[in-house]
Each structure stands twice: as structure tokens, then as C-alpha cells.
Design a protein around this motif. Structure first.
Motif, PDB file in Angstrom:
ATOM      1  N   ARG A   1       0.855  -1.190   0.000  1.00 52.42           N
ATOM      2  CA  ARG A   1       0.000   0.000   0.000  1.00 52.42           C
ATOM      3  C   ARG A   1       0.889   1.237   0.000  1.00 52.42           C
ATOM      4  O   ARG A   1       2.029   1.184   0.458  1.00 52.42           O
ATOM      5  CB  ARG A   1      -0.901   0.035   1.239  1.00 52.42           C
ATOM      6  CG  ARG A   1      -1.951  -1.055   1.267  1.00 52.42           C
ATOM      7  CD  ARG A   1      -2.987  -0.891   0.173  1.00 52.42           C
ATOM      8  NE  ARG A   1      -3.923  -2.000   0.176  1.00 52.42           N
ATOM      9  CZ  ARG A   1      -3.716  -3.139  -0.490  1.00 52.42           C
ATOM     10  NH1 ARG A   1      -2.629  -3.306  -1.216  1.00 52.42           N
ATOM     11  NH2 ARG A   1      -4.604  -4.101  -0.449  1.00 52.42           N
ATOM     12  N   ILE A   2       0.353   2.346  -0.487  1.00 52.50           N
ATOM     13  CA  ILE A   2       1.110   3.589  -0.529  1.00 52.50           C
ATOM     14  C   ILE A   2       0.829   4.386   0.727  1.00 52.50           C
ATOM     15  O   ILE A   2      -0.337   4.538   1.108  1.00 52.50           O
ATOM     16  CB  ILE A   2       0.719   4.406  -1.773  1.00 52.50           C
ATOM     17  CG1 ILE A   2       0.969   3.546  -3.012  1.00 52.50           C
ATOM     18  CG2 ILE A   2       1.489   5.689  -1.868  1.00 52.50           C
ATOM     19  CD1 ILE A   2       0.110   3.910  -4.162  1.00 52.50           C
ATOM     20  N   PRO A   3       1.884   4.893   1.397  1.00 57.11           N
ATOM     21  CA  PRO A   3       1.633   5.667   2.618  1.00 57.11           C
ATOM     22  C   PRO A   3       0.803   6.909   2.323  1.00 57.11           C
ATOM     23  O   PRO A   3       1.069   7.620   1.350  1.00 57.11           O
ATOM     24  CB  PRO A   3       3.034   6.052   3.101  1.00 57.11           C
ATOM     25  CG  PRO A   3       3.958   5.731   1.996  1.00 57.11           C
ATOM     26  CD  PRO A   3       3.304   4.751   1.099  1.00 57.11           C
ATOM     27  N   GLU A   4      -0.205   7.153   3.171  1.00 60.43           N
ATOM     28  CA  GLU A   4      -1.062   8.333   2.971  1.00 60.43           C
ATOM     29  C   GLU A   4      -0.637   9.426   3.943  1.00 60.43           C
ATOM     30  O   GLU A   4      -0.730   9.259   5.144  1.00 60.43           O
ATOM     31  CB  GLU A   4      -2.530   7.963   3.240  1.00 60.43           C
ATOM     32  CG  GLU A   4      -3.104   7.017   2.210  1.00 60.43           C
ATOM     33  CD  GLU A   4      -4.456   6.447   2.614  1.00 60.43           C
ATOM     34  OE1 GLU A   4      -5.103   7.039   3.487  1.00 60.43           O
ATOM     35  OE2 GLU A   4      -4.830   5.403   2.054  1.00 60.43           O
ATOM     36  N   GLN A   5      -0.133  10.551   3.396  1.00 61.07           N
ATOM     37  CA  GLN A   5       0.259  11.675   4.260  1.00 61.07           C
ATOM     38  C   GLN A   5      -0.498  12.908   3.812  1.00 61.07           C
ATOM     39  O   GLN A   5      -0.767  13.071   2.641  1.00 61.07           O
ATOM     40  CB  GLN A   5       1.768  11.950   4.119  1.00 61.07           C
ATOM     41  CG  GLN A   5       2.614  10.859   4.740  1.00 61.07           C
ATOM     42  CD  GLN A   5       3.984  10.784   4.108  1.00 61.07           C
ATOM     43  OE1 GLN A   5       4.213  11.354   3.057  1.00 61.07           O
ATOM     44  NE2 GLN A   5       4.884  10.091   4.758  1.00 61.07           N
ATOM     45  N   GLY A   6      -0.778  13.779   4.773  1.00 61.77           N
ATOM     46  CA  GLY A   6      -1.427  15.045   4.451  1.00 61.77           C
ATOM     47  C   GLY A   6      -2.897  14.870   4.156  1.00 61.77           C
ATOM     48  O   GLY A   6      -3.470  13.808   4.399  1.00 61.77           O
ATOM     49  N   ASN A   7      -3.479  15.947   3.640  1.00 60.38           N
ATOM     50  CA  ASN A   7      -4.922  15.906   3.427  1.00 60.38           C
ATOM     51  C   ASN A   7      -5.296  16.694   2.179  1.00 60.38           C
ATOM     52  O   ASN A   7      -6.256  17.446   2.180  1.00 60.38           O
ATOM     53  CB  ASN A   7      -5.623  16.470   4.669  1.00 60.38           C
ATOM     54  CG  ASN A   7      -7.089  16.101   4.687  1.00 60.38           C
ATOM     55  OD1 ASN A   7      -7.478  15.118   4.057  1.00 60.38           O
ATOM     56  ND2 ASN A   7      -7.890  16.885   5.353  1.00 60.38           N
ATOM     57  N   ASP A   8      -4.505  16.534   1.117  1.00 59.05           N
ATOM     58  CA  ASP A   8      -4.818  17.279  -0.107  1.00 59.05           C
ATOM     59  C   ASP A   8      -5.344  16.333  -1.183  1.00 59.05           C
ATOM     60  O   ASP A   8      -5.623  15.170  -0.914  1.00 59.05           O
ATOM     61  CB  ASP A   8      -3.584  18.054  -0.603  1.00 59.05           C
ATOM     62  CG  ASP A   8      -2.381  17.151  -0.719  1.00 59.05           C
ATOM     63  OD1 ASP A   8      -2.578  15.921  -0.714  1.00 59.05           O
ATOM     64  OD2 ASP A   8      -1.255  17.665  -0.818  1.00 59.05           O
ATOM     65  N   ASP A   9      -5.471  16.859  -2.395  1.00 60.57           N
ATOM     66  CA  ASP A   9      -6.069  16.021  -3.441  1.00 60.57           C
ATOM     67  C   ASP A   9      -5.153  14.878  -3.862  1.00 60.57           C
ATOM     68  O   ASP A   9      -5.624  13.844  -4.326  1.00 60.57           O
ATOM     69  CB  ASP A   9      -6.524  16.856  -4.652  1.00 60.57           C
ATOM     70  CG  ASP A   9      -5.599  17.993  -4.948  1.00 60.57           C
ATOM     71  OD1 ASP A   9      -4.530  18.044  -4.299  1.00 60.57           O
ATOM     72  OD2 ASP A   9      -5.914  18.820  -5.813  1.00 60.57           O
ATOM     73  N   ILE A  10      -3.841  15.064  -3.685  1.00 60.07           N
ATOM     74  CA  ILE A  10      -2.937  13.964  -4.024  1.00 60.07           C
ATOM     75  C   ILE A  10      -3.101  12.836  -2.996  1.00 60.07           C
ATOM     76  O   ILE A  10      -3.078  11.658  -3.329  1.00 60.07           O
ATOM     77  CB  ILE A  10      -1.482  14.463  -4.123  1.00 60.07           C
ATOM     78  CG1 ILE A  10      -1.387  15.419  -5.313  1.00 60.07           C
ATOM     79  CG2 ILE A  10      -0.519  13.303  -4.278  1.00 60.07           C
ATOM     80  CD1 ILE A  10      -0.041  15.961  -5.572  1.00 60.07           C
ATOM     81  N   THR A  11      -3.332  13.232  -1.720  1.00 60.35           N
ATOM     82  CA  THR A  11      -3.603  12.221  -0.699  1.00 60.35           C
ATOM     83  C   THR A  11      -4.898  11.488  -1.047  1.00 60.35           C
ATOM     84  O   THR A  11      -5.001  10.272  -0.881  1.00 60.35           O
ATOM     85  CB  THR A  11      -3.746  12.882   0.684  1.00 60.35           C
ATOM     86  OG1 THR A  11      -2.771  13.896   0.800  1.00 60.35           O
ATOM     87  CG2 THR A  11      -3.597  11.865   1.780  1.00 60.35           C
ATOM     88  N   ALA A  12      -5.882  12.249  -1.534  1.00 65.65           N
ATOM     89  CA  ALA A  12      -7.155  11.635  -1.929  1.00 65.65           C
ATOM     90  C   ALA A  12      -6.927  10.621  -3.042  1.00 65.65           C
ATOM     91  O   ALA A  12      -7.485   9.530  -3.031  1.00 65.65           O
ATOM     92  CB  ALA A  12      -8.136  12.714  -2.379  1.00 65.65           C
ATOM     93  N   LEU A  13      -6.055  11.001  -3.989  1.00 65.60           N
ATOM     94  CA  LEU A  13      -5.735  10.080  -5.083  1.00 65.60           C
ATOM     95  C   LEU A  13      -5.070   8.814  -4.534  1.00 65.60           C
ATOM     96  O   LEU A  13      -5.402   7.693  -4.919  1.00 65.60           O
ATOM     97  CB  LEU A  13      -4.799  10.784  -6.084  1.00 65.60           C
ATOM     98  CG  LEU A  13      -4.270   9.931  -7.218  1.00 65.60           C
ATOM     99  CD1 LEU A  13      -5.398   9.525  -8.144  1.00 65.60           C
ATOM    100  CD2 LEU A  13      -3.207  10.681  -8.003  1.00 65.60           C
ATOM    101  N   THR A  14      -4.121   9.029  -3.594  1.00 58.20           N
ATOM    102  CA  THR A  14      -3.438   7.898  -2.972  1.00 58.20           C
ATOM    103  C   THR A  14      -4.453   6.982  -2.303  1.00 58.20           C
ATOM    104  O   THR A  14      -4.397   5.759  -2.438  1.00 58.20           O
ATOM    105  CB  THR A  14      -2.434   8.419  -1.926  1.00 58.20           C
ATOM    106  OG1 THR A  14      -1.651   9.423  -2.528  1.00 58.20           O
ATOM    107  CG2 THR A  14      -1.560   7.306  -1.412  1.00 58.20           C
ATOM    108  N   ARG A  15      -5.408   7.613  -1.577  1.00 60.23           N
ATOM    109  CA  ARG A  15      -6.402   6.828  -0.862  1.00 60.23           C
ATOM    110  C   ARG A  15      -7.248   6.021  -1.861  1.00 60.23           C
ATOM    111  O   ARG A  15      -7.473   4.833  -1.674  1.00 60.23           O
ATOM    112  CB  ARG A  15      -7.286   7.764  -0.033  1.00 60.23           C
ATOM    113  CG  ARG A  15      -7.944   7.064   1.132  1.00 60.23           C
ATOM    114  CD  ARG A  15      -8.538   8.074   2.104  1.00 60.23           C
ATOM    115  NE  ARG A  15      -7.540   8.941   2.697  1.00 60.23           N
ATOM    116  CZ  ARG A  15      -7.643  10.270   2.786  1.00 60.23           C
ATOM    117  NH1 ARG A  15      -8.696  10.871   2.309  1.00 60.23           N
ATOM    118  NH2 ARG A  15      -6.683  10.974   3.351  1.00 60.23           N
TER     119      ARG A  15
END
Ligand SMILES: Nc1ncnc2c1ncn2[C@@H]1O[C@H](COP(=O)(O)OP(=O)(O)OP(=O)(O)O)[C@@H](O)[C@H]1O
Ligand SMILES: [Mg+2]
Length: 501
Positions: A237-251
Motif C-alpha cells: 500500500r502507498i503511505p497516505e500523508q497530508g490531506n490534499d487532493d494527491i492524498t485523496a488520489l493515494t487513498r
């Protein structure tokens, strides 16, 4: 239809050379380009405005000199106390009284080929010997006006000639304005501006590059992880950091991986189970064939009977597996307007062949709804088959349908042992069999087929406690109904339909 066909990957790869440049470089380049344009634009604007200001200032200066001269001309000669009669004297007096600015020369001519009667001020007097100057004065001598000259030594120079005439004498006032100093000043300022702008630009590009790199770092990690993940190892899995749209993409990506992994695990499990199920009848076949005494016709007959049974079972399993494989296809169900009451009744008459039970029609929904008639019948027969398997000859198996709030409900009810609450989810899984020992030799695929048919209709299936005690399986299907049929449910009396008379 014509032209070369491209695969999706090929099409994606064709992006021109621009697509191969990294996003970071592109962002930096765009920022650099825009900043350069903005700064250059600002520079040009400032330069243009400043140049216009110098010209306006010079014009005003000239206008002011001319106004002063006119005032003197309109007044009386202080010596005689009367109006000026001699132009030469008027000009002389004006030059004597007037102190020119630093960047100005005032001259007076009293005849076209005269030496100027007087010059005032400044070490720029060599300019007066330049042929361009002399030509300009000669040009303007009669008409007057301003000519702009470009001198190598003195830069931009404006020569203004004001002809002065009276009845007897004539002359002219010449104003020479030097704009070089002012231009030098602007140029100096522009140079400073250019240096500051370049430094800011460098700083901006540096910041843009580091910041975009920092912002896009998760994207890079995403790409690297994605390329590391193979179809066989979906556990990363990819580590999820922060709370922006790239984090949303990661999620989103991680959720997709969860689903993929789940899908692969189920598939593997399914293959494993199917393999085992197929192995058992094969083992049975082999065992019987090994023990077969070919010389005994009785033994051959008996074995033949047994083997045919096993082969049938296997064929049924393979049929179910093929059907289950089809369930994810979009054409698995093709709904069409269906008379639900007729469907309920026909299914019941088909089900009667399954065994000697008290067959009952509970109710029928008098409605036409969009359903896949064949698949729904198939699902109901699976449920009837189960009901027969879990009941005895004296028991009741009932079928019914109802319509309520846009949902068609179809149920199969029996008076058997029912399904323990703990097993009510699991029995719908593939190869999910209840742990209740009932001597049943099913594969555990029937209910998963029923569920697949319900899901393909956008509906669901569940099992509940029946009254009188037993199991009650309910298919609940959302269905667009036909306006022609009234949506009513007819309650039917409990009439034993088996055995048929
Ligand atoms: N009417 C019923 N009463 C009690 N238990 C039931 C009833 N119907 C199904 N079950 C339980 O649910 C389990 C799953 O049923 P399902 O139809 O999926 O499999 P099966 O009937 O065992 O095999 P298959 O239908 O593939 O031949 C059954 O093994 C049984 O334990
Ligand atoms: Mg079954």
C-alpha cells in the motif's frame, strides 16, 4: 472504420515530446515564462510612461518660455514706455531677462543668414555648429515649430523656432532643449530594474522548482509503488500523508488495491474450491472402476449406475460454474416486461416435479414488471430445490409474490428446520454450506447463483424465519412496472397442489 487501429497503451504513449517532459519541469517552465512576460511587460510599460513624461515635461518647458516671451512682447519697452518697434531689441531684452534651464539654450536671430545675436548658457554650444541644427533652424525659420534631432554627441535634441515679425524688422527666437540627461536617468533606472527583475526571476524559478518537486513527491511515490506492484503481490500500500487532493488520489488508489486484492483472493479461493469439488467425483469414478469386476454382469450394471450418477453430478457442477462465470457479464440478465402472477404460477407447477410436498401458492402480484423471466424462474427453482432437500414428504413448500413500493418480492417458504441465524450470511457464499448435518450432497453453489441473479436485477436476497416455522427465502427486486396492470396482490387460499389429481 478505416485507418490504423491503436491499442490503448499505444495511444497513451503517443503524446509528442512535450508529454515526456516531467510535470515538475513543465510547471517550473510555465511559471518562469509567465514571470518573464509579466516583468518584461512591466518594464516596457514603465519605460513608455517615463518617456512620455519627459516629452510632456519638455513641451511644457518650451510652452512656458514662449508664454514668457509673448508676455514681454505684449508689454511696453521699459526704456521708451511704448510698444517695441525693433524685434532685435525685444529679443535681446528677453534673453537678458531670462535664465534658461540647465538643459536648454535660448538663441535669437534677427536675419535669416545672421549669426545668432545672442546665445545663453551651457557648455553644449558645440551643438550649434552641427549641420543638422543649422538645417533645422533654416527649415523652421519662416513657419516656426519644433523639430526633433538625434545627435551623436548630444542625444535627443528638440529645436523650436518661434518667428518674430513686425512692420519693419523680423527675427526669431530659438529654444534648444536637450533630453539626453532625462533619458540617461530612465536608462539607469531601467538597468537597475532589469537586474532586480532577473534576480527575482531566478529566485522564482528556484522556488517553483523546489515547491513543485515537493508537492509532486507523493505522485512520484505513487508511480513507483504502482510499478512495483505486480498482479501476484497486491499486498503493498502507498503511505497516505497530508490531506490534499494527491492524498485523496493515494487513498483512492489504495482502496482500488484493496478491491483488486480481495477480488484476486476470492478468485483463487473459488478456483481452489472448484478444483476440490471436481476432484471428489473423479476419485469416486476411479475407485469404482478399479474395483469393477468385469466378469460379473451384476457388478458392471451396478457400477455403471453409480458412475452415471457421479458424471451427472459433475456435469451439474460444471454447469453451475459456467453459469457463475457468466454472472459478471452485462448481458447476464435481460429484463423485459413480465407478468409476475403468471411467472409465480408457472414456477410453482414446474417445481411440483421436484418432490412430493404440499405445494402452496401463497399470493400473486398482479403486475407486469421488468424482469428477466428465465433467470428469475431459475432462481426460484433453486430455492424450491433447496426447500425440497430440507423437508420431508409431509411438509409444505409455498411460493408467492407481491408488489410494493416499486419492488417485486418473490419468496419460497418451507416447513423444514430453517436456517440458523449464524449461517444466514454464509450460505449465500460460493461453496457456502450450512454446518447443519443434513445428509445433503449439494455443492453450495445454488444460493450464490440466486444471489447473483438478484444482484444483476439490482435487488437482493435474504433468508428469514417463516411462520409456521421453517425457512423463507425472499428475492426483493426493484422493478419498473407496466401501467397497464394494477399493482395488487391476490391472496390465495392454501390449496395443496401436490399430488396433482
Ligand atoms: N430451505 C432451506 N432450509 C434449510 N437450510 C437451507 C435451505 N436452503 C439452503 N439451506 C442451507 O444453505 C446451504 C447452501 O445452499 P445452496 O443452495 O447454496 O447449496 P446446496 O443446496 O448445498 O448445493 P447446490 O444448490 O449447489 O446443489 C445449504 O447447504 C443448506 O445448509
Ligand atoms: Mg441448493
Amino acid at each position: 472504420m478505416t485507418g490504423p487501429t491503436l491499442t490503448t497503451t499505444e495511444r497513451h504513449r503517443r503524446g509528442g515530446s512535450f508529454a515526456r517532459i516531467s510535470v515538475r519541469t513543465r510547471i517550473t517552465a510555465v511559471i518562469a515564462l509567465l514571470s518573464t512576460a509579466a516583468m518584461a511587460g512591466a518594464g516596457v510599460l514603465v519605460y513608455t510612461l517615463e518617456s512620455a513624461r519627459i516629452e510632456r515635461q519638455t513641451s511644457e518647458q518650451i510652452d512656458q518660455e514662449i508664454a514668457e516671451f509673448r508676455r514681454l512682447q505684449g508689454g511696453d519697452d521699459p526704456e521708451t514706455g511704448e510698444a517695441f518697434t525693433d524685434v532685435g531689441r525685444l529679443l535681446d531684452l528677453f534673453l537678458r531677462r531670462n535664465v534658461p534651464d540647465d538643459d536648454e539654450i535660448l538663441l535669437a536671430y534677427t536675419g535669416a543668414d545672421d549669426e545668432p545675436s545672442r546665445t545663453v548658457n551651457r557648455n553644449a554650444e558645440e551643438f550649434l555648429t552641427e549641420p543638422a541644427y543649422e538645417a533645422a533652424v533654416a527649415d523652421l525659420f519662416d513657419q516656426g515649430g519644433t523639430e526633433v534631432l538625434e545627435s551623436d554627441a548630444f542625444g535627443e535634441v528638440w529645436v523650436t523656432v518661434l518667428p518674430v515679425v513686425n512692420e519693419t524688422t523680423q527675427g526669431s527666437l530659438v529654444i534648444v532643449s536637450f533630453l539626453a540627461d532625462e533619458h540617461d536617468e530612465i536608462n539607469q533606472t531601467m538597468q537597475t530594474y532589469a537586474i532586480v527583475a532577473l534576480l527575482s526571476l531566478g529566485l522564482l524559478v528556484l522556488l517553483a522548482s523546489t515547491q513543485s518537486g515537493r508537492l509532486l513527491a507523493p505522485l512520484r511515490t505513487l508511480r513507483e509503488t504502482a510499478s512495483d506492484i505486480t498482479a501476484t503481490d497486491l499486498s503493498r500500500r502507498i503511505p497516505e500523508q497530508g490531506n490534499d487532493d494527491i492524498t485523496a488520489l493515494t487513498r483512492t488508489f489504495n482502496v482500488m488495491l484493496d478491491r483488486l486484492e480481495g477480488g484476486f483472493i476470492t478468485q483463487r479461493q473459488f478456483l481452489d474450491d472448484a478444483g476440490h469439488e471436481l476432484k471428489t467425483p473423479l476419485t469416486v469414478l476411479r475407485g469404482h472402476l478399479e474395483l469393477l469386476d468385469a466378469s460379473s454382469p451384476e457388478d458392471v450394471d451396478e457400477t455403471r449406475e453409480l458412475l452415471l450418477e457421479e458424471v451427472d453430478r459433475m456435469a451439474r457442477l460444471v454447469g453451475d460454474l459456467i453459469l457463475l462465470a457468466k454472472t459478471s457479464r452485462p448481458d447476464f440478465v435481460t429484463p423485459a416486461p413480465t407478468d409476475v402472477a403468471a411467472l409465480t404460477e408457472t414456477t410453482l407447477s414446474k417445481a411440483r416435479a421436484l418432490g412430493e410436498r404440499t405445494w402452496v401458492l401463497d399470493a400473486t402480484a398482479e403486475v407486469r414488471a421488468d424482469l428477466d423471466e428465465q433467470r428469475v424462474t431459475q432462481a426460484l427453482l433453486q430455492l424450491c430445490d433447496n426447500a425440497v432437500k430440507h423437508t420431508g414428504p409431509g411438509d409444505t413448500v409455498a411460493l408467492g409474490s407481491s408488489y410494493d413500493e416499486g419492488r417485486v418480492r418473490l419468496w419460497v417458504r418451507d416447513t423444514g428446520p430453517g436456517v440458523p441465524a449464524a449461517d444466514r450470511e454464509q450460505i449465500f457464499e460460493r461453496f457456502g454450506r450450512s454446518v447443519v448435518p443434513d445428509g445433503d450432497e449439494g455443492f453450495g453453489l445454488g444460493l450464490s447463483i440466486v444471489r447473483a441473479i438478484a444482484l444483476a436485477h439490482g435487488g437482493s436476497v435474504r433468508v428469514e424465519e417463516a411462520d409456521p416455522p421453517g425457512a423463507r427465502f425472499v428475492l426483493s427486486l426493484p422493478a419498473r412496472t407496466d401501467a397497464s396492470g394494477p399493482a395488487t396482490t391476490t391472496q390465495t387460499m392454501e390449496v395443496p397442489l401436490w399430488p396433482a389429481s
